[in-house]
Motif scaffolding. Structure first.
Motif, PDB file in Angstrom:
ATOM      1  N   VAL A 154     -41.442  38.492 -63.150  1.00 14.06           N
ATOM      2  CA  VAL A 154     -41.811  38.898 -64.510  1.00 14.06           C
ATOM      3  C   VAL A 154     -41.929  37.685 -65.420  1.00 14.06           C
ATOM      4  O   VAL A 154     -42.824  37.611 -66.270  1.00 14.06           O
ATOM      5  CB  VAL A 154     -40.789  39.912 -65.053  1.00 14.06           C
ATOM      6  N   VAL A 155     -41.042  36.723 -65.254  1.00 16.23           N
ATOM      7  CA  VAL A 155     -41.121  35.496 -66.056  1.00 16.23           C
ATOM      8  C   VAL A 155     -42.436  34.777 -65.790  1.00 16.23           C
ATOM      9  O   VAL A 155     -43.146  34.353 -66.721  1.00 16.23           O
ATOM     10  CB  VAL A 155     -39.920  34.584 -65.763  1.00 16.23           C
ATOM     11  N   LEU A 156     -42.806  34.637 -64.529  1.00 16.96           N
ATOM     12  CA  LEU A 156     -44.048  33.942 -64.184  1.00 16.96           C
ATOM     13  C   LEU A 156     -45.274  34.713 -64.675  1.00 16.96           C
ATOM     14  O   LEU A 156     -46.222  34.112 -65.197  1.00 16.96           O
ATOM     15  CB  LEU A 156     -44.127  33.753 -62.670  1.00 16.96           C
ATOM     16  N   LEU A 157     -45.258  36.016 -64.547  1.00 17.66           N
ATOM     17  CA  LEU A 157     -46.397  36.818 -64.986  1.00 17.66           C
ATOM     18  C   LEU A 157     -46.513  36.847 -66.505  1.00 17.66           C
ATOM     19  O   LEU A 157     -47.621  36.944 -67.049  1.00 17.66           O
ATOM     20  CB  LEU A 157     -46.274  38.237 -64.442  1.00 17.66           C
ATOM     21  N   THR A 158     -45.395  36.768 -67.205  1.00 13.51           N
ATOM     22  CA  THR A 158     -45.441  36.724 -68.668  1.00 13.51           C
ATOM     23  C   THR A 158     -46.123  35.454 -69.155  1.00 13.51           C
ATOM     24  O   THR A 158     -46.865  35.475 -70.138  1.00 13.51           O
ATOM     25  CB  THR A 158     -44.020  36.815 -69.237  1.00 13.51           C
ATOM     26  N   VAL A 159     -45.887  34.352 -68.461  1.00 12.13           N
ATOM     27  CA  VAL A 159     -46.573  33.109 -68.817  1.00 12.13           C
ATOM     28  C   VAL A 159     -48.078  33.260 -68.614  1.00 12.13           C
ATOM     29  O   VAL A 159     -48.888  32.809 -69.434  1.00 12.13           O
ATOM     30  CB  VAL A 159     -46.004  31.944 -67.980  1.00 12.13           C
ATOM     31  N   CYS A 160     -48.478  33.919 -67.529  1.00  7.37           N
ATOM     32  CA  CYS A 160     -49.911  34.163 -67.300  1.00  7.37           C
ATOM     33  C   CYS A 160     -50.500  35.037 -68.396  1.00  7.37           C
ATOM     34  O   CYS A 160     -51.605  34.784 -68.892  1.00  7.37           O
ATOM     35  CB  CYS A 160     -50.114  34.819 -65.937  1.00  7.37           C
ATOM     36  N   HIS A 161     -49.770  36.071 -68.765  1.00  6.97           N
ATOM     37  CA  HIS A 161     -50.261  36.966 -69.802  1.00  6.97           C
ATOM     38  C   HIS A 161     -50.374  36.260 -71.145  1.00  6.97           C
ATOM     39  O   HIS A 161     -51.340  36.473 -71.898  1.00  6.97           O
ATOM     40  CB  HIS A 161     -49.329  38.174 -69.932  1.00  6.97           C
ATOM     41  N   ALA A 162     -49.419  35.388 -71.452  1.00  2.43           N
ATOM     42  CA  ALA A 162     -49.499  34.624 -72.697  1.00  2.43           C
ATOM     43  C   ALA A 162     -50.691  33.688 -72.683  1.00  2.43           C
ATOM     44  O   ALA A 162     -51.371  33.496 -73.704  1.00  2.43           O
ATOM     45  CB  ALA A 162     -48.199  33.838 -72.898  1.00  2.43           C
ATOM     46  N   THR A 163     -50.983  33.109 -71.543  1.00  3.06           N
ATOM     47  CA  THR A 163     -52.168  32.240 -71.430  1.00  3.06           C
ATOM     48  C   THR A 163     -53.437  33.037 -71.636  1.00  3.06           C
ATOM     49  O   THR A 163     -54.377  32.585 -72.295  1.00  3.06           O
ATOM     50  CB  THR A 163     -52.183  31.571 -70.046  1.00  3.06           C
ATOM     51  N   ASP A 164     -53.472  34.264 -71.105  1.00  2.15           N
ATOM     52  CA  ASP A 164     -54.654  35.114 -71.268  1.00  2.15           C
ATOM     53  C   ASP A 164     -54.840  35.510 -72.720  1.00  2.15           C
ATOM     54  O   ASP A 164     -55.973  35.539 -73.230  1.00  2.15           O
ATOM     55  CB  ASP A 164     -54.497  36.355 -70.391  1.00  2.15           C
TER      56      ASP A 164
END
Length: 258
Positions: free
Chosen positions: A246-256
């Motif tokens: 979830v931490v890693l995917l949240t970073v991706c979502h913030a980048t998007d």
């Protein structure tokens, strides 16, 4: 036969009267009370919304969009909660705490349940040979559509899985449920499935008519259930990997979003 009476004015009259408005029909513009000729709406409202009555945008500037109820969950909170939970689980596993004891009792109660072929298939969804091609296709398509930054972020998130999981396995040295071998916490298969399937859903969501994230979450949960039921991992091994993912995917979502 009597003819219909004509109006008083004749064709030769040079005086023309202004047209009279018909009842029940609105005029686009009428002369104001003061005779200034300002346009008015037929319902009596002013022609423009007053500046003070306009809704302001997120940055405080005047805008025309109505206020949206509620606020999205900030990314800092999405990072903090799973990170704190992951730290708590890791501490309990390393210190042989009560949470680890409860985890082992729960595992012994459920391991071996379910059809063997089905649970084996679900566990295999976390294999690199199965999950990575799904993410690779999504990354290639998103990059082709111009979203290269978020595609790069998803690639780096997947690369971070072994970079984080392998040292943690060696440091915590937890044995497996059905073997004396060590290095089972956190689960690499669970983290691989979560980042691959949910990352692919994040990349493909703008181009699909249906929301792919529920399916990605279902595949992630099914993979974790297969790993636990087959005895490949303890439940906390899977839950800890989900928190890290979830931490890693949240970073991706913030980048998007940026």
């Amino acid at each position: 036969m009597r003819e219909t009476p004509r109006p008083q004015a004749t064709v030769g009259d040079t005086r023309a009267e202004p047209p009279q408005p018909r009842s029940g029909r609105a005029l686009a513009h009428i002369t104001g009370v003061s005779g200034s000729g300002d346009p008015h709406r037929s319902d009596g409202r002013p022609p423009h919304t007053p500046r003070g009555a306009r809704c302001t945008g997120p940055d405080g500037r005047p805008g025309t969009s109505p206020p949206v109820p509620g606020r999205p969950v900030p990314h800092v909170l999405l990072l903090a909660l799973p990170a704190v939970l992951f730290a708590l689980i890791s501490w309990q596993v390393a210190a042989h705490g009560p949470l680890r004891g409860l985890d082992e009792r729960l595992d012994r109660a459920v391991v071996g349940h379910g059809p063997r072929q089905l649970t084996e298939f679900l566990a295999d969804l976390g294999n690199v040979q199965v999950a990575l091609p799904v993410l690779a296709v999504a990354v290639a398509y998103a990059a082709w559509r111009g979203r290269r930054l978020v595609a790069l972020a998803a690639t780096l998130a997947m690369a971070a899985v072994p970079a984080l999981v392998v040292p943690l396995k060696a440091a915590l040295d937890r044995p497996g449920p059905l073997t004396d071998a060590v290095g089972y916490y956190p689960s690499g298969h669970a983290a691989t499935a979560a980042v691959a399937y949910c990352g692919a859903a994040l990349l493909l969501a703008p181009y699909l008519r249906v929301r792919p994230m529920p399916l990605a979450v279902l595949l992630t949960v099914a993979t974790g259930a297969g790993l636990v039921l087959r005895g490949y991992h303890w439940p906390l091994d899977v839950i800890g990997s989900w928190c890290l993912s979830v931490v890693l995917l949240t970073v991706c979502h913030a980048t998007d979003r940026r």
